[in-house]
Design a protein around this motif. Sequence first.
Motif, PDB file in Angstrom:
ATOM      1  N   ILE A 174       0.817  -1.197   0.000  1.00 54.27           N
ATOM      2  CA  ILE A 174       0.000   0.000   0.000  1.00 54.27           C
ATOM      3  C   ILE A 174       0.851   1.248   0.000  1.00 54.27           C
ATOM      4  CG2 ILE A 174      -1.682   1.268   1.323  1.00 54.27           C
ATOM      5  CD1 ILE A 174      -2.824  -1.348   2.145  1.00 54.27           C
ATOM      6  N   LEU A 175       2.012   1.170   0.561  1.00 56.84           N
ATOM      7  CA  LEU A 175       2.852   2.352   0.684  1.00 56.84           C
ATOM      8  C   LEU A 175       3.640   2.668  -0.573  1.00 56.84           C
ATOM      9  CD1 LEU A 175       4.037   1.795   4.295  1.00 56.84           C
ATOM     10  CD2 LEU A 175       2.615   3.636   3.469  1.00 56.84           C
ATOM     11  N   THR A 176       3.443   1.915  -1.625  1.00 60.19           N
ATOM     12  CA  THR A 176       4.231   2.150  -2.822  1.00 60.19           C
ATOM     13  C   THR A 176       3.557   3.083  -3.804  1.00 60.19           C
ATOM     14  OG1 THR A 176       3.316   0.113  -3.636  1.00 60.19           O
ATOM     15  CG2 THR A 176       5.592   0.055  -2.836  1.00 60.19           C
ATOM     16  N   GLY A 177       3.207   4.206  -3.400  1.00 61.11           N
ATOM     17  CA  GLY A 177       2.658   5.208  -4.281  1.00 61.11           C
ATOM     18  C   GLY A 177       3.065   6.522  -3.693  1.00 61.11           C
ATOM     19  N   SER A 178       2.522   6.821  -2.549  1.00 58.29           N
ATOM     20  CA  SER A 178       2.958   7.976  -1.793  1.00 58.29           C
ATOM     21  C   SER A 178       2.018   8.319  -0.676  1.00 58.29           C
ATOM     22  CB  SER A 178       3.167   9.169  -2.698  1.00 58.29           C
ATOM     23  OG  SER A 178       3.780  10.198  -2.011  1.00 58.29           O
ATOM     24  N   LEU A 197      -6.050   2.486   1.269  1.00 54.13           N
ATOM     25  CA  LEU A 197      -6.886   1.983   2.339  1.00 54.13           C
ATOM     26  C   LEU A 197      -7.736   0.811   1.918  1.00 54.13           C
ATOM     27  CD1 LEU A 197      -7.201   2.683   5.328  1.00 54.13           C
ATOM     28  CD2 LEU A 197      -9.326   3.776   4.703  1.00 54.13           C
ATOM     29  N   SER A 198      -7.219  -0.036   1.054  1.00 56.76           N
ATOM     30  CA  SER A 198      -7.921  -1.276   0.976  1.00 56.76           C
ATOM     31  C   SER A 198      -7.586  -1.851   2.328  1.00 56.76           C
ATOM     32  CB  SER A 198      -7.435  -2.134  -0.190  1.00 56.76           C
ATOM     33  OG  SER A 198      -6.538  -3.108   0.217  1.00 56.76           O
ATOM     34  N   ALA A 256     -11.764  -0.772  -1.305  1.00 60.95           N
ATOM     35  CA  ALA A 256     -10.399  -0.434  -1.703  1.00 60.95           C
ATOM     36  C   ALA A 256     -10.344   1.070  -1.913  1.00 60.95           C
ATOM     37  CB  ALA A 256     -10.019  -1.172  -2.986  1.00 60.95           C
ATOM     38  N   ILE A 257      -9.520   1.717  -1.147  1.00 58.99           N
ATOM     39  CA  ILE A 257      -9.390   3.168  -1.228  1.00 58.99           C
ATOM     40  C   ILE A 257      -7.917   3.500  -1.376  1.00 58.99           C
ATOM     41  CG2 ILE A 257      -9.747   5.355  -0.021  1.00 58.99           C
ATOM     42  CD1 ILE A 257     -11.918   3.742   1.628  1.00 58.99           C
ATOM     43  N   ASP A 258      -7.614   4.322  -2.346  1.00 63.09           N
ATOM     44  CA  ASP A 258      -6.239   4.740  -2.581  1.00 63.09           C
ATOM     45  C   ASP A 258      -6.136   6.211  -2.215  1.00 63.09           C
ATOM     46  OD1 ASP A 258      -3.785   5.533  -3.610  1.00 63.09           O
ATOM     47  OD2 ASP A 258      -3.978   4.300  -5.403  1.00 63.09           O
ATOM     48  N   ILE A 286     -12.177   9.369   8.500  1.00 64.70           N
ATOM     49  CA  ILE A 286     -11.272   8.314   8.960  1.00 64.70           C
ATOM     50  C   ILE A 286     -10.159   8.105   7.942  1.00 64.70           C
ATOM     51  CG2 ILE A 286     -11.085   5.831   9.454  1.00 64.70           C
ATOM     52  CD1 ILE A 286     -14.058   6.058  10.457  1.00 64.70           C
ATOM     53  N   VAL A 287     -10.531   8.036   6.669  1.00 63.38           N
ATOM     54  CA  VAL A 287      -9.558   7.793   5.609  1.00 63.38           C
ATOM     55  C   VAL A 287      -8.570   8.953   5.484  1.00 63.38           C
ATOM     56  CG1 VAL A 287      -9.286   7.497   3.110  1.00 63.38           C
ATOM     57  CG2 VAL A 287     -11.057   6.224   4.339  1.00 63.38           C
TER      58      VAL A 287
END
Length: 141
Positions: free
Chosen positions: A14-18, A22-23, A75-77, A94-95
């Motif tokens: 999940i951390l590979t974008g920036s 939030l999936s 799934a939330i990015d 929350i997100v």
Amino acid sequence: MKLLCISALSALGILTGSVPHLSLDSANWIGTYSASAQSITPEEMDNYARSILAIEQQRSQAYQEVETILNYVPAIDCRNTDSVNQLDREVKAIVVNYCEGSKTLVTSNGLTIQRFNEITELVKTNPQSEQQLREALSRLQ
């Protein structure tokens, strides 16, 4: 220990974008990254491991809160403001808190978002870097 490593490594996905994804499988960050720096100093890896552990705690809490409200976790990015903006107000709060908090955790642990992303890519593609992360996680527990 193995469960923590699995959680931490799944956080990498999940951390590979920036910004954390939030999936809520853990963490994904915004921006581009390049694995141009092929080595990671022990200090950087410790800072990275601290970041991963702290983000995982936030991710787990956010996941539980969203699941309680919606009975599932979409799934939330965090990089995709459209996906975040489509959420109801309570879940969106929350997100957004999770996404912003994750960025703050990375920088408070002495890494730039760009360097965090570079290390993430190295850990995902280089077995030696992955082992370095495992060792850092072991030391920090």
